[in-house]
Design a protein around this motif. Sequence first.
Motif, PDB file in Angstrom:
ATOM      1  N   ARG A   1      -7.908  30.710 -17.789  1.00  0.00           N
ATOM      2  CA  ARG A   1      -6.864  31.627 -18.266  1.00  0.00           C
ATOM      3  C   ARG A   1      -6.933  31.781 -19.775  1.00  0.00           C
ATOM      4  NH1 ARG A   1      -1.562  28.942 -16.309  1.00  0.00           N
ATOM      5  NH2 ARG A   1      -0.763  30.356 -17.930  1.00  0.00           N
ATOM      6  N   ALA A   2      -7.196  30.684 -20.474  1.00  0.00           N
ATOM      7  CA  ALA A   2      -7.241  30.724 -21.939  1.00  0.00           C
ATOM      8  C   ALA A   2      -8.514  31.393 -22.445  1.00  0.00           C
ATOM      9  CB  ALA A   2      -7.135  29.308 -22.504  1.00  0.00           C
ATOM     10  N   THR A   3      -9.637  31.119 -21.776  1.00  0.00           N
ATOM     11  CA  THR A   3     -10.942  31.564 -22.297  1.00  0.00           C
ATOM     12  C   THR A   3     -11.354  32.933 -21.772  1.00  0.00           C
ATOM     13  OG1 THR A   3     -11.627  29.247 -22.440  1.00  0.00           O
ATOM     14  CG2 THR A   3     -13.368  30.921 -22.539  1.00  0.00           C
ATOM     15  N   TYR A   4     -11.250  33.128 -20.475  1.00  0.00           N
ATOM     16  CA  TYR A   4     -11.730  34.371 -19.873  1.00  0.00           C
ATOM     17  C   TYR A   4     -10.605  35.351 -19.564  1.00  0.00           C
ATOM     18  CZ  TYR A   4     -15.933  31.570 -19.410  1.00  0.00           C
ATOM     19  OH  TYR A   4     -17.012  30.772 -19.680  1.00  0.00           O
ATOM     20  N   GLY A   5      -9.444  34.822 -19.255  1.00  0.00           N
ATOM     21  CA  GLY A   5      -8.314  35.698 -18.979  1.00  0.00           C
ATOM     22  C   GLY A   5      -7.614  36.169 -20.234  1.00  0.00           C
ATOM     23  N   LYS A   6      -7.975  35.568 -21.386  1.00  0.00           N
ATOM     24  CA  LYS A   6      -7.371  35.932 -22.681  1.00  0.00           C
ATOM     25  C   LYS A   6      -5.847  35.831 -22.635  1.00  0.00           C
ATOM     26  CE  LYS A   6     -11.481  36.913 -24.183  1.00  0.00           C
ATOM     27  NZ  LYS A   6     -12.190  35.989 -25.098  1.00  0.00           N
ATOM     28  N   GLN A   7      -5.369  34.850 -21.876  1.00  0.00           N
ATOM     29  CA  GLN A   7      -3.928  34.667 -21.767  1.00  0.00           C
ATOM     30  C   GLN A   7      -3.446  33.646 -22.802  1.00  0.00           C
ATOM     31  OE1 GLN A   7      -2.605  33.766 -17.797  1.00  0.00           O
ATOM     32  NE2 GLN A   7      -4.007  35.210 -16.843  1.00  0.00           N
TER      33      GLN A   7
END
Length: 211
Positions: free
Chosen positions: A180-186
Amino acid sequence: MLTEPEAREQLEEILDQQEYQVYYADTRNTLQIWWDEFKAWLADLLSRLFPSMENTSGTAGNIMILVIILVIVILGAFVITYLAKNNPFGRNKKNKPFQSGVELEWSFQQHVNEAKKFEEVGDFSLATRHLFLGLLLNFHERQWLEAKIWKTNWEYYDELRREQKELAQFFFDFALLFDRATYGKQKIEKDDYLSFRDIALKWLNDAQQEI
């Protein structure tokens, strides 16, 4: 000999009897009646739009069946696409945690220190990333898995299931937060980060005590 009116009246009396009326009774169920009425309506509509087309309920029924099949195919494709995008296993199978060789060359302690820096300034997304990579490299040092730049989180998870079953589920859940942090840019919230940080640091502290 019966006259014509008498013969007609007698015939009507015979036809009114139950054994004859059963042939004229509508034995269709509600769905069949609806389907036949719909085909008749569609056939009439098609004949208006395309005068050269034969006005039969059979033609309309065939067209309707094709439309239903097309709708099912479209809905099926939509469901498959949705599940593929929202399936965490699918994401883990293709996402590689290390984006460069430099990240792989760092020690696990360097990543942990970097995580603490981002944690202090309130960037919990980057803190999550570095803490996860630090934990991954620590597991590499403990020979629970083998860190490679081309490997995915799913492959690491599969290795952990063989070497450290009690740790595999935590790693998998942490990998979802990492994704979520790296690929989802959340944006990762503080509470989400801290819930994983405390457990991760416990494993890291246990590793230092073993040395």
